[in-house]
Design a protein around this motif. Structure first.
Motif, mmCIF file in Angstrom:
data_model
loop_
_atom_site.group_PDB
_atom_site.id
_atom_site.type_symbol
_atom_site.label_atom_id
_atom_site.label_comp_id
_atom_site.label_asym_id
_atom_site.label_seq_id
_atom_site.Cartn_x
_atom_site.Cartn_y
_atom_site.Cartn_z
ATOM 1 N N LEU A 133 0.816 -1.213 0.000
ATOM 2 C CA LEU A 133 0.000 0.000 0.000
ATOM 3 C C LEU A 133 0.852 1.266 0.000
ATOM 4 C CD1 LEU A 133 -2.673 -1.120 2.603
ATOM 5 C CD2 LEU A 133 -2.854 -1.163 0.097
ATOM 6 N N ALA A 134 2.071 1.184 0.524
ATOM 7 C CA ALA A 134 2.930 2.363 0.646
ATOM 8 C C ALA A 134 3.972 2.481 -0.458
ATOM 9 C CB ALA A 134 3.631 2.339 2.001
ATOM 10 N N ILE A 135 4.124 1.461 -1.281
ATOM 11 C CA ILE A 135 5.217 1.415 -2.255
ATOM 12 C C ILE A 135 5.225 2.604 -3.222
ATOM 13 C CG2 ILE A 135 4.155 0.009 -4.081
ATOM 14 C CD1 ILE A 135 7.611 -0.663 -2.665
ATOM 15 N N ALA A 136 4.065 3.150 -3.539
ATOM 16 C CA ALA A 136 4.005 4.291 -4.463
ATOM 17 C C ALA A 136 4.742 5.502 -3.909
ATOM 18 C CB ALA A 136 2.559 4.647 -4.773
ATOM 19 N N GLY A 137 4.874 5.608 -2.594
ATOM 20 C CA GLY A 137 5.577 6.735 -1.981
ATOM 21 C C GLY A 137 7.088 6.630 -2.050
ATOM 22 N N PHE A 138 7.596 5.558 -2.652
ATOM 23 C CA PHE A 138 9.037 5.334 -2.721
ATOM 24 C C PHE A 138 9.562 5.341 -4.149
ATOM 25 C CE2 PHE A 138 7.648 3.717 1.306
ATOM 26 C CZ PHE A 138 8.624 4.161 2.175
ATOM 27 N N ARG A 139 8.836 5.932 -5.050
ATOM 28 C CA ARG A 139 9.280 6.037 -6.442
ATOM 29 C C ARG A 139 10.477 6.987 -6.527
ATOM 30 N NH1 ARG A 139 6.403 2.390 -8.742
ATOM 31 N NH2 ARG A 139 4.151 2.423 -8.554
ATOM 32 N N PRO A 140 11.342 6.818 -7.543
ATOM 33 C CA PRO A 140 12.481 7.724 -7.706
ATOM 34 C C PRO A 140 12.039 9.185 -7.697
ATOM 35 C CG PRO A 140 12.746 5.851 -9.136
ATOM 36 C CD PRO A 140 11.355 5.742 -8.528
ATOM 37 N N GLY A 141 12.787 9.975 -6.929
ATOM 38 C CA GLY A 141 12.487 11.389 -6.756
ATOM 39 C C GLY A 141 11.781 11.687 -5.442
ATOM 40 N N ALA A 142 11.200 10.661 -4.822
ATOM 41 C CA ALA A 142 10.505 10.852 -3.542
ATOM 42 C C ALA A 142 11.526 11.103 -2.429
ATOM 43 C CB ALA A 142 9.661 9.627 -3.200
ATOM 44 N N THR A 143 11.140 11.923 -1.471
ATOM 45 C CA THR A 143 11.951 12.163 -0.286
ATOM 46 C C THR A 143 11.275 11.481 0.887
ATOM 47 O OG1 THR A 143 12.719 14.278 -1.154
ATOM 48 C CG2 THR A 143 12.944 13.935 1.213
ATOM 49 N N VAL A 144 12.049 10.679 1.627
ATOM 50 C CA VAL A 144 11.492 9.906 2.733
ATOM 51 C C VAL A 144 12.311 10.152 4.001
ATOM 52 C CG1 VAL A 144 10.520 8.113 1.251
ATOM 53 C CG2 VAL A 144 12.846 7.872 2.077
ATOM 54 N N PRO A 145 11.667 10.083 5.179
ATOM 55 C CA PRO A 145 12.412 10.233 6.428
ATOM 56 C C PRO A 145 13.194 8.960 6.737
ATOM 57 C CG PRO A 145 10.092 9.863 6.899
ATOM 58 C CD PRO A 145 10.226 9.956 5.396
ATOM 59 N N VAL A 146 14.377 9.132 7.316
ATOM 60 C CA VAL A 146 15.210 7.992 7.700
ATOM 61 C C VAL A 146 15.758 8.209 9.106
ATOM 62 C CG1 VAL A 146 15.905 7.355 5.353
ATOM 63 C CG2 VAL A 146 17.285 8.992 6.621
ATOM 64 N N ARG A 147 16.161 7.096 9.709
ATOM 65 C CA ARG A 147 16.931 7.109 10.955
ATOM 66 C C ARG A 147 18.235 6.392 10.637
ATOM 67 N NH1 ARG A 147 15.260 9.300 16.040
ATOM 68 N NH2 ARG A 147 13.071 9.791 15.771
ATOM 69 N N VAL A 148 19.353 7.043 10.938
ATOM 70 C CA VAL A 148 20.669 6.541 10.570
ATOM 71 C C VAL A 148 21.435 6.144 11.826
ATOM 72 C CG1 VAL A 148 22.837 7.139 9.428
ATOM 73 C CG2 VAL A 148 20.677 8.019 8.530
ATOM 74 N N ASP A 149 22.073 4.975 11.778
ATOM 75 C CA ASP A 149 22.884 4.490 12.890
ATOM 76 C C ASP A 149 24.026 5.482 13.132
ATOM 77 O OD1 ASP A 149 24.786 3.175 14.511
ATOM 78 O OD2 ASP A 149 24.319 1.224 13.644
ATOM 79 N N PRO A 150 24.154 6.027 14.352
ATOM 80 C CA PRO A 150 25.228 6.993 14.614
ATOM 81 C C PRO A 150 26.631 6.388 14.486
ATOM 82 C CG PRO A 150 23.765 6.788 16.537
ATOM 83 C CD PRO A 150 23.286 5.822 15.491
ATOM 84 N N GLN A 151 26.748 5.064 14.652
ATOM 85 C CA GLN A 151 28.056 4.401 14.558
ATOM 86 C C GLN A 151 28.408 4.010 13.127
ATOM 87 O OE1 GLN A 151 29.910 4.343 17.303
ATOM 88 N NE2 GLN A 151 28.181 5.373 18.255
ATOM 89 N N PRO A 197 26.990 5.224 9.370
ATOM 90 C CA PRO A 197 26.042 6.011 8.580
ATOM 91 C C PRO A 197 25.479 5.298 7.349
ATOM 92 C CG PRO A 197 28.264 6.873 8.331
ATOM 93 C CD PRO A 197 28.328 5.801 9.381
ATOM 94 N N ARG A 198 26.021 4.117 7.005
ATOM 95 C CA ARG A 198 25.489 3.365 5.872
ATOM 96 C C ARG A 198 24.340 2.439 6.308
ATOM 97 N NH1 ARG A 198 27.650 4.803 1.750
ATOM 98 N NH2 ARG A 198 27.037 3.070 0.436
ATOM 99 N N THR A 199 24.122 2.329 7.623
ATOM 100 C CA THR A 199 23.040 1.516 8.166
ATOM 101 C C THR A 199 21.903 2.439 8.557
ATOM 102 O OG1 THR A 199 24.597 -0.129 8.995
ATOM 103 C CG2 THR A 199 22.398 -0.152 9.951
ATOM 104 N N LEU A 200 20.727 2.189 7.982
ATOM 105 C CA LEU A 200 19.594 3.061 8.256
ATOM 106 C C LEU A 200 18.295 2.290 8.182
ATOM 107 C CD1 LEU A 200 18.107 3.687 5.311
ATOM 108 C CD2 LEU A 200 20.119 5.083 5.005
#
Length: 78
Positions: A52-70, A72-75
């Motif tokens: 149901l949410a996949i349409a919000g992840f098309r190229p060009g979309a901006t999404v919120p993330v949480r990034v591992d402080p130790q 930065p490639r893990t999110l």
């Protein structure tokens, strides 16, 4: 999720991995990640996303993330 640094990511590519969990696809996303105080950097990330949410992840979309402080490639997409 609770200790990760908040940021945003712009989706540059989306690929289906062929794996599903409870009928939801696992996808591979190419992201340009932006966290305050750091330059934008690319990450390739896999995550199960609701059909149901996949349409919000098309190229060009901006999404919120949480990034591992130790590591930065893990999110996680928040």
């Amino acid at each position: 999720m609770t200790t990760g640094r908040q940021g945003t990511a712009t989706v540059t590519a989306l690929r289906d991995t062929g794996l599903t969990v409870n009928d939801d696809p696992q996808v591979e996303l190419d992201l340009d990640v932006s966290i305050d105080g750091t330059p934008v950097y690319p990450v390739t990330h896999r995550q199960v996303i609701s059909r149901l949410a996949i349409a919000g992840f098309r190229p060009g979309a901006t999404v919120p993330v949480r990034v591992d402080p130790q590591d930065p490639r893990t999110l996680v997409l928040a």
